[in-house]
Design an enzyme around this catalytic site. Structure first.
Site, mmCIF file in Angstrom:
data_model
loop_
_atom_site.group_PDB
_atom_site.id
_atom_site.type_symbol
_atom_site.label_atom_id
_atom_site.label_comp_id
_atom_site.label_asym_id
_atom_site.label_seq_id
_atom_site.Cartn_x
_atom_site.Cartn_y
_atom_site.Cartn_z
ATOM 1 N N LYS A 107 0.809 -1.219 0.000
ATOM 2 C CA LYS A 107 0.000 0.000 0.000
ATOM 3 C C LYS A 107 0.844 1.272 0.000
ATOM 4 C CE LYS A 107 -4.093 -2.118 1.997
ATOM 5 N NZ LYS A 107 -3.660 -3.516 2.218
HETATM 6 C C1 LIG Z 1 -4.414 -4.568 1.678
HETATM 7 C C2 LIG Z 1 -3.696 -5.858 1.565
HETATM 8 C C3 LIG Z 1 -4.140 -6.896 0.695
HETATM 9 C C4 LIG Z 1 -5.425 -6.786 -0.092
HETATM 10 O O1 LIG Z 1 -5.360 -5.859 -1.134
HETATM 11 P P1 LIG Z 1 -6.717 -5.316 -1.812
HETATM 12 O O2 LIG Z 1 -6.292 -4.296 -2.785
HETATM 13 O O3 LIG Z 1 -7.544 -4.751 -0.681
HETATM 14 O O4 LIG Z 1 -7.389 -6.498 -2.443
HETATM 15 C C5 LIG Z 1 -3.377 -8.042 0.589
HETATM 16 N N1 LIG Z 1 -2.262 -8.208 1.327
HETATM 17 C C6 LIG Z 1 -1.806 -7.256 2.168
HETATM 18 C C7 LIG Z 1 -0.573 -7.515 2.960
HETATM 19 C C8 LIG Z 1 -2.493 -6.054 2.325
HETATM 20 O O5 LIG Z 1 -2.047 -5.131 3.183
#
Ligand SMILES: *Cc1c(COP(=O)(O)O)cnc(C)c1O
Length: 437
Positions: A107
């Site tokens: 993210k």
């Molecule tokens: C947020 C997250 C996900 C999921 O991603 P999305 O875009 O919400 O589907 C998967 N793995 C980790 C470690 C995350 O922080």
């Protein structure tokens, strides 16, 4: 570029307004009015471009002329300050490591891009914007780090007391400056409910500009397209070195809110040659069930060891449907989805470690399982799973045999010694009081 609401009941807005508002007034997600494929020659020669050039090529049309080319390029350069290595695991299976950023979760890229866009737009805007976000773990840290020190933006993060890991709590409570953490006596859903209520509370929104920083925001969602192109570039490079043609390409994406995978589908629309997507997930299986039965039944989330995917009603799924013209058969030909238990996840982590000496976190391990479910012999396909977080963030749920081999990275060490600063709240009234202070 204009954006419209997928609920079709709000006026179209510019990129800038879509970023500042987050969600349309009719509660719909914003979607670009047009999607134009990029030049074929660019994709055919992708290995000769830098990551910054690739990112600019992909995102440029979605920003349009609202950020001049020179400034957009500077933003991209500032965002992409780390690597996205493609690591071979076994024959035709690769891990795309997205955890080399400051908070070691994928993210980071979206949060950093959104922060810099907001900051750019705020140069001419005398009013402060307050980013209000609820987190079950990783979002909070990435948003805190991405927005730290950004002028004109205050960040308020709500997290459930005692329900996030030590590392995650430190990542969102130790930064200071324009970042404030609220420790909520409750679970994630309580935090989320308070945030939603605040967005609808005109006694707050009349006084201040609130925005969200989760993947419903286009500036957090769209930059995730880059990953798929970075993977393709590296595959082409590795393959041409070994004299082997690039085979059909399939991505397995650990999915919770389905923002990341949906960005991959945007990259595919822009012309990236992707054969198929696999949405790999845990016991929260609304999407796998939907593809199997045709019935979309959101459910309250259940807790798992891959907790960033504990989502019962994925917000980006409407965008995925839109990208497939709301045609179920079309969707099924481009997306497969599998759900795995915690036990299977633990076994997958052990298998990757024992057989390939690779340490995956629970989310990446589920991505690998999705590939194994799909893969058949000699299918002339190469698979990439996205490794979405560094395993150090999930030590308590991993086997000691594996965790004893994990070195704590600098980014994590440095926050562990810092002092937590958070304000405890129990009720919505307390949140309101805090915001209006
Ligand atoms: C947020 C997250 C996900 C999921 O991603 P999305 O875009 O919400 O589907 C998967 N793995 C980790 C470690 C995350 O922080």
């Amino acid at each position: 570029m204009q954006y419209y609401s997928l609920n079709n009941n709000s006026p179209k807005v510019s990129f800038q307004d879509a970023v500042i508002k987050g969600l349309a007034p009719d509660k719909g997600l914003y979607f670009p009015e047009s999607i134009t494929p990029i030049k074929k020659s660019f994709i055919e020669n992708i290995e000769s471009y830098s990551n910054n050039e690739i990112a600019h090529e992909l995102i440029q049309q979605f920003v349009g002329n609202e950020i001049p080319e020179k400034d957009l390029k500077a933003i991209i350069e500032d965002v992409l300050q780390f690597d996205f290595p493609l690591v071979p695991i076994e024959n035709d299976i690769y891990s795309l490591e997205l955890f080399h950023g400051p908070t070691m979760a994928f993210k980071d890229v979206g949060a950093r891009f959104m922060a810099r866009c907001l900051s750019y737009f705020n140069k001419e805007n005398p009013n402060q914007v307050t980013v209000l976000v609820a987190t079950s773990g990783d979002t909070g840290g990435a948003v805190a780090s991405g927005f730290l020190g950004v002028k004109g933006v205050n960040v308020v993060i709500l997290y459930p007391s005692g329900k996030v890991s030590d590392v995650q709590e430190k990542q969102l409570t130790t930064l200071g400056q324009n970042i404030e953490a609220l420790e909520v006596d409750g679970v994630f859903d309580d935090c989320q409910a308070m945030v939603k209520k605040a967005f609808l509370d005109t006694s707050i929104t009349d006084k201040m500009q609130l925005t969200s920083a989760n993947s419903i925001n286009i500036a957090r969602w769209l930059p995730q397209m880059f990953y798929f192109a970075f993977a393709y570039k590296q595959l082409k490079k590795q393959r041409s070195l070994s004299g082997v043609e690039v085979k059909k390409l399939v991505f397995s994406v650990p999915s919770g809110n389905y923002g990341n995978i949906c960005a991959g589908m945007m990259a595919q629309k822009l012309g990236l040659p992707i054969e198929l997507f696999i949405a790999s997930t845990n016991a929260n299986k609304v999407v796998p069930s939907y593809l199997e039965t045709g019935n979309y039944n959101p459910k309250p989330s259940v807790a798992t060891i891959s907790n960033a995917m504990d989502v019962g009603n994925p917000s980006n799924f409407v965008r995925i449907e839109k990208l497939h013209d709301n045609d179920f058969e079309k969707l099924k030909s481009n997306l497969q989805s599998y759900s795995f238990t915690d036990e299977e996840t633990r076994e997958s982590m052990l298998q990757l470690f024992n057989e390939y000496n690779y340490i995956a976190d629970p989310h990446g391990a589920i991505g690998y399982l999705g590939i194994k479910e799909h893969q058949t012999k000699n299918d002339n396909t190469q698979y990439v799973f996205l490794e979405t977080a560094h395993p150090v963030k999930f030590l308590p749920v991993m086997d000691e045999k594996i965790t004893s081999k994990i070195e704590i990275p600098e980014q994590i060490k440095s926050v562990l010694d810092k002092k937590k600063v958070a304000t405890s709240i129990n009720t919505y009234e307390e949140l309101k009081f805090f915001l209006m202070k």
